[in-house]
Design an enzyme around this catalytic site. Structure first.
Site, PDB file in Angstrom:
ATOM      1  N   ARG A 148     -20.821  14.644   8.132  1.00  0.00           N
ATOM      2  CA  ARG A 148     -20.727  13.269   8.601  1.00  0.00           C
ATOM      3  C   ARG A 148     -19.696  12.463   7.822  1.00  0.00           C
ATOM      4  NH1 ARG A 148     -19.731  11.321  12.516  1.00  0.00           N
ATOM      5  NH2 ARG A 148     -21.258  12.774  13.367  1.00  0.00           N
ATOM      6  N   LYS A 152      -6.787  -7.218   6.328  1.00  0.00           N
ATOM      7  CA  LYS A 152      -8.055  -7.203   7.074  1.00  0.00           C
ATOM      8  C   LYS A 152      -8.534  -5.761   7.220  1.00  0.00           C
ATOM      9  CE  LYS A 152      -6.862 -11.478   9.462  1.00  0.00           C
ATOM     10  NZ  LYS A 152      -6.527 -12.133  10.742  1.00  0.00           N
ATOM     11  N   LYS A 205      -0.244 -19.605   1.995  1.00  0.00           N
ATOM     12  CA  LYS A 205      -0.804 -19.899   3.304  1.00  0.00           C
ATOM     13  C   LYS A 205      -1.134 -21.390   3.426  1.00  0.00           C
ATOM     14  CE  LYS A 205      -3.426 -16.701   5.150  1.00  0.00           C
ATOM     15  NZ  LYS A 205      -2.511 -16.099   6.156  1.00  0.00           N
ATOM     16  N   GLU A 208       3.661 -19.058   4.887  1.00  0.00           N
ATOM     17  CA  GLU A 208       3.146 -19.199   6.253  1.00  0.00           C
ATOM     18  C   GLU A 208       3.424 -20.617   6.737  1.00  0.00           C
ATOM     19  OE1 GLU A 208      -1.053 -17.979   7.913  1.00  0.00           O
ATOM     20  OE2 GLU A 208      -1.151 -20.013   7.113  1.00  0.00           O
ATOM     21  N   ASP A 233       3.085 -18.559  12.165  1.00  0.00           N
ATOM     22  CA  ASP A 233       1.683 -18.366  12.518  1.00  0.00           C
ATOM     23  C   ASP A 233       1.357 -18.981  13.873  1.00  0.00           C
ATOM     24  OD1 ASP A 233      -1.016 -17.544  12.007  1.00  0.00           O
ATOM     25  OD2 ASP A 233      -1.493 -19.625  11.544  1.00  0.00           O
TER      26      ASP A 233
END
Length: 281
Positions: free
Chosen positions: A102, A137, A169, A199, A220
């Site tokens: 597995r 992410k 950001k 950004e 963005d």
């Protein structure tokens, strides 16, 4: 061919996954049903078309459980495989192989799914010059594996973590009091090898940023019209990265605006697994 990750990086992840699966008492099913000296021959085979990644994870899962097992890869990471293709053959202690099954499949299926989805994005922008890159992410603990899988799919890696590039950001800009102060502080603090990316969410912010010479500007959630305007304003002055709202239906139009890079979080946070099975032979 994608350069493989060293076993030194993969094995701790595999061992942690095996320890999680084996729990407090090990594989009680195998111990109850399988004689201790039973042997097993098996094949890893893919059940639908895809791009392969993660064979070393499968190999190490097997070898951790049975150091004397044989693992023969029949394809390489980065290869395309059609449904039914045998990816690898294994020979070893039956209890060990079944205990490793597995974890080996979880990692192989997950990484091959990332590689397969990345391949689809890369093919969607062929001929435009735009590069497909991943993001942070990623699944906690699996970032190195998932970013490797992106490379197997033909994509490029964005930064690995918070420590290898500056990415200013919207929240950084808000706390610093604007684009200019944020960029000025970053430029004053970093060494000559550290890249600075900003950004922006408007053409006005892009114009404000250019005198501070960021290395990269992330556009963005820009519309294709605004992306084209940004390219006309800043192409050749900074690397232009489009981000936000990117999917397989929109990525071609984004690439055709002339941006240099398109970052796609879905490569790692939304890739479906590629179905691979292990069958005794």
């Amino acid at each position: 061919m994608t350069a493989p990750l060293p076993d030194l990086l993969i094995e701790p992840i595999v061992r942690a996954a095996l320890a999680e699966d084996l729990g407090r008492a090990g594989d009680v099913t195998g111990a109850a049903c399988i004689p201790a000296d039973a042997r097993m021959n098996a094949v890893f085979a893919v059940r639908r078309d895809g791009r392969i990644s993660g064979l070393d994870c499968a190999r190490l899962a097997v070898k951790v459980m049975d150091p004397d097992a044989r693992f023969e890869a029949l394809v390489a990471d980065g290869d395309d495989a059609s449904a039914g293709t045998e990816l690898a053959r294994v020979w070893g202690n039956a209890r060990a192989l079944l205990a490793a099954e597995r974890v080996a499949l979880n990692l192989l299926c997950r990484m091959s799914g990332v590689a397969t989805l990345t391949r689809a994005y890369v093919r969607a922008v062929e001929g435009t010059g735009a590069k497909i890159v991943c993001t942070r992410k990623t699944t906690p603990g699996l970032r190195a594996l998932e970013k490797y899988a992106v490379r197997c799919g033909g994509g490029i890696n964005h930064r690995y973590g918070l420590d290898d590039a500056i990415l200013i950001k919207d929240n950084h800009v808000a706390v610093c009091g604007g684009v200019g102060p944020a960029l000025a502080r970053a430029r004053a603090e970093v060494g000559h090898l550290m890249k600075i990316e900003l950004e922006v969410d408007s053409l006005g912010q892009l114009e404000e940023a250019l005198p501070f010479r960021p290395d990269v500007v992330m556009l963005d959630n820009f519309s294709p019209e605004h992306l084209r305007a940004a390219v006309a304003l800043a192409k050749g002055k900074v690397v232009l990265e489009a981000s936000g709202g990117v999917n397989l239906d929109t990525v071609r139009a984004i690439a055709e605006t002339g941006v240099d890079v398109i970052s796609v979080g879905a490569l790692t946070h939304s890739a479906p697994v590629l179905d691979v099975g292990l069958d005794a032979i």
